[in-house]
Design a protein around this motif. Structure first.
Motif, short mmCIF file in Angstrom:
data_model
loop_
_atom_site.label_atom_id
_atom_site.label_comp_id
_atom_site.label_asym_id
_atom_site.label_seq_id
_atom_site.Cartn_x
_atom_site.Cartn_y
_atom_site.Cartn_z
N TRP A 1 -0.18 3.35 -3.45
CA TRP A 1 -1.13 4.46 -3.33
C TRP A 1 -0.63 5.69 -4.08
O TRP A 1 -1.37 6.63 -4.32
N VAL B 1 -21.09 -2.39 -6.14
CA VAL B 1 -20.04 -1.69 -6.89
C VAL B 1 -18.78 -1.65 -6.03
O VAL B 1 -18.69 -0.91 -5.06
N CYS B 2 -17.81 -2.51 -6.39
CA CYS B 2 -16.58 -2.64 -5.60
C CYS B 2 -15.47 -1.71 -6.09
O CYS B 2 -14.53 -1.42 -5.35
N SER B 3 -15.54 -1.32 -7.38
CA SER B 3 -14.48 -0.46 -7.91
C SER B 3 -15.10 0.71 -8.65
O SER B 3 -16.15 0.56 -9.29
N ILE B 4 -14.45 1.85 -8.56
CA ILE B 4 -14.98 3.04 -9.23
C ILE B 4 -14.76 2.89 -10.73
O ILE B 4 -13.76 2.32 -11.18
N VAL C 1 -15.06 -7.03 -0.94
CA VAL C 1 -14.51 -6.02 -1.87
C VAL C 1 -13.00 -6.10 -2.01
O VAL C 1 -12.42 -5.54 -2.95
N ARG C 2 -12.33 -6.77 -1.04
CA ARG C 2 -10.87 -6.89 -1.03
C ARG C 2 -10.21 -5.51 -1.26
O ARG C 2 -10.60 -4.54 -0.63
N GLY C 3 -9.27 -5.42 -2.20
CA GLY C 3 -8.59 -4.13 -2.42
C GLY C 3 -9.18 -3.34 -3.58
O GLY C 3 -8.60 -2.33 -3.98
N SER D 1 -8.89 0.83 -7.55
CA SER D 1 -9.52 1.43 -8.72
C SER D 1 -9.36 2.94 -8.75
O SER D 1 -9.35 3.53 -9.83
N ILE D 2 -9.21 3.56 -7.59
CA ILE D 2 -9.06 5.02 -7.61
C ILE D 2 -7.60 5.45 -7.53
O ILE D 2 -7.26 6.60 -7.76
N CYS D 3 -6.71 4.48 -7.23
CA CYS D 3 -5.29 4.84 -7.06
C CYS D 3 -4.43 4.53 -8.29
O CYS D 3 -3.41 5.18 -8.49
N PRO E 1 -11.81 -1.29 -4.09
CA PRO E 1 -12.14 0.15 -4.00
C PRO E 1 -10.89 1.03 -4.06
O PRO E 1 -10.85 2.01 -4.82
N GLY E 2 -9.89 0.65 -3.31
CA GLY E 2 -8.67 1.46 -3.27
C GLY E 2 -7.87 1.36 -4.56
O GLY E 2 -7.40 2.36 -5.10
N PHE F 1 0.84 -1.21 0.00
CA PHE F 1 0.00 0.00 0.00
C PHE F 1 0.87 1.26 0.00
O PHE F 1 0.57 2.23 -0.69
N ASP F 2 1.92 1.24 0.80
CA ASP F 2 2.78 2.43 0.88
C ASP F 2 3.36 2.77 -0.48
O ASP F 2 3.58 3.93 -0.80
#
Lengths: 291, 273
Positions: free
Chosen positions: B91, B161-164, B129-131, B136-138, B133-134, B87-88
């Motif tokens: 992101w 809706v799990c990803s944007i 949703v796992r990862g 898809s926007i990152c 959401p994050g 993640f570090d």
């Protein structure tokens, strides 16, 4: 400074309605002996925060859980955790479903004593719609909307480490510590089970202190239980028990959790449990998975 | 070896590898065996600067084989990359993930969480949703779909809706749709991207022997089509050789039901004989 307790004493810290965080990831390095002790206790109405595996499935199946805060619940090679699935599909539990990274931020916020951490994770998805308690905030620095991930404060964290001393110094040899350090820091009381209890001198040797990932003032209780992560893995000591997980998953499709609990958990102590799954030697011989 | 001696799994892998062409120094994450093989193939050939993990906790200078490995096998570790450290790094945007959603809608939104209209009491609980959401926007994401059907490419919006995606109604305040980066969609029928008018899903190439009508029939929403619609490129002998090295146990043959041939026309020719 002697923090060593039995599993029974440790778990008696957990009261009805508490929020507990569980370290590990899916079928990896879960404090399963502590979970089994929790299953034997009268505790109920728990809120569970976890990167979930059989820990979450078992607690749901045994009726211990009111709410699960999760991003996934999976056994990896069996992708869908069967008892979590049952609990969801029967509407038996409340859920707060969030992104994996949002969970990490929530634990960090709790650890750092701040009410939330702003992030873009989750924006534009149903994570926002399905979690009305999660609010949006404006930044004082730009004109964008940000998601305010609230602190996930834990009453208790349960973690399994490779080694610990009686003062609460914990060492993790596994290639990944997952988010265990943040679970420990986010909790009021951290209970760590470990495969081996060592003298403090052990940490003075060589670079052993390098793999201590949180400080001893963050650990309140130490429970030595060799093989205590079974049937999850404690890499590099032992892999996860695929045959046992298959039996567990099959029970969900068959007679349900009662016979499983009867065989392995209820009115059994950890030694009796281990003798049913091949003993400590059998656990230590479980092969490591290849990814 | 003739040009036609390749499987659909190999054709899809090569098409999926193309999604990583020219990506530069980003973490390439393929979820599932064929996407992982695809990312590894891209790293071994035309995008050597890609970064990859061992699917556990180390960054690798050379991708591991996707099959036939033993615990004791050495791997080319270049740094530690535990889950929180991923993640570090990512992101900041330096990642391209190729994932296999259960549902995909016309906006490029996806679902891996649960099926059914009642979220509190879902018909089918899936992974969570796992990862998504994050991710898809990152950073950039591509989709790998082994079974192109209306059940995957759903009408309306995904159940969860799990990803944007490119849905103006869900766009957070202050953002523009151009900040969302969904790349390619590789299915068992064709290769697509989101480059149609208003980010409409658009067919780029059809796999040999597949018709545009079949692709549209198996998609619940209207597709755009490029002017110069191509036939998906067959694997080269070099790519076939590298796939064989990366997957010595031939696990790629077990990923699609009955391991169909890559060129359908060949099958039809043999039927006509």
């Amino acid at each position: 400074m002697d923090k060593v307790r039995s599993a029974y004493e440790a778990v008696s810290e957990i009261k009805d309605g508490m929020t507990i965080g569980i370290g590990g990831w899916g079928p990896r390095r879960k404090p399963m002996a502590l979970i089994r002790e929790l299953l034997r206790s009268p505790v109920k109405d728990l809120t569970v925060v976890a990167y979930g595996g059989a820990d979450v499935g078992l607690l749901c199946a045994a009726g211990k859980v009111k709410r699960v805060i999760f991003a996934f619940v999976s056994l990896d090679f069996i992708p869908l955790e069967p008892y979590f699935r049952k609990a969801r599909q029967s509407g038996a539990i409340e859920v707060s479903e969030i992104d994996e990274g949002m969970m990490l931020l929530g634990l960090r916020a709790a650890a750092w004593g701040v009410p939330y951490i702003p992030t873009k994770l989750g924006l534009g998805t149903d994570v926002v719609r399905l979690n009305p308690q999660i609010k949006m905030v404006d930044s004082p620095y730009d004109n964008k909307e940000w998601l305010a991930m609230p602190a996930l404060k834990l009453d208790v964290a349960l973690i399994h480490a490779s080694r610990a001393d009686q003062r609460g110094l914990c060492q993790i040899d596994s290639p990944d510590l997952y988010m265990d350090d943040w679970f420990a820091r986010a909790a009021e009381t951290t209970i760590v089970s470990c495969d081996a209890l060592v003298d403090t001198d052990y940490f003075h040797q060589g670079d052993n202190a390098r793999s201590v990932f949180w400080e001893r003032n963050v650990t309140q209780i130490v429970v030595p239980i060799a093989g205590g992560a079974h049937p999850s893995s404690c890499d590099p000591l032992y892999g996860f028990d695929m045959a046992h997980f298959k039996e567990y998953a099959a029970s969900a499709a068959g007679d349900g959790i009662a016979p499983y609990l009867e065989k392995y958990v209820t009115a059994k102590n950890e030694q009796e449990y281990q003798s049913l799954v091949g003993g400590i030697d059998g656990i230590l011989a479980l092969p490591l998975p290849v990814y | 070896m003739t040009q036609q001696d390749y499987s659909l799994a190999e054709l899809m892998t090569v098409a999926a590898a193309e999604a990583f062409r020219g990506n530069g120094e980003v973490l390439a994450t393929g979820i599932g065996l064929l996407p992982r093989l695809a990312a590894s193939l891209a790293m071994k050939t035309f995008t050597p600067e890609l970064m990859m993990t061992d699917s556990q906790s180390w960054m690798l200078s050379e991708p591991n084989n996707v099959s036939g490995r033993a615990v004791s096998d050495r791997q080319a570790q270049e740094s530690w990359m535990g889950f929180s450290r991923i993640f570090d790094n990512v992101w900041s945007g330096k990642r391209h993930a190729m994932v296999g959603p259960t549902q995909i809608d016309a906006y490029g939104q996806t679902n891996i969480s649960a099926l059914g209209s009642d979220y509190q009491n879902p018909k089918v609980q899936m992974l969570g949703v796992r990862g998504f959401p994050g991710n898809s926007i990152c950073h950039a994401n591509s989709f790998f779909v082994p079974d192109h059907s209306r059940r995957v490419f759903v009408p309306g919006e995904c159940d969860v809706v799990c990803s944007i995606g490119y849905n103006p109604k869900r766009l957070p305040r202050g953002y523009s749709l151009d900040e969302i980066d969904i790349r390619r969609v590789i299915t068992n029928l064709c290769v697509m991207d989101w480059g149609g008018p208003n980010h409409q899903l658009r067919v780029l190439s059809l796999h040999p022997g597949v018709s545009l009508e079949e692709v549209q029939e198996n998609t619940s929403f209207e597709l755009a089509v490029v002017d110069d619609l191509a036939i998906t490129a067959a694997p080269t002998p070099e790519q076939m050789a590298i796939m064989a090295i990366l997957d010595p146990a031939n696990s790629r043959a077990k990923q699609l039901k009955d391991n169909p041939a890559g060129d359908r026309r060949r099958l039809e020719e043999s039927r006509n004989v």
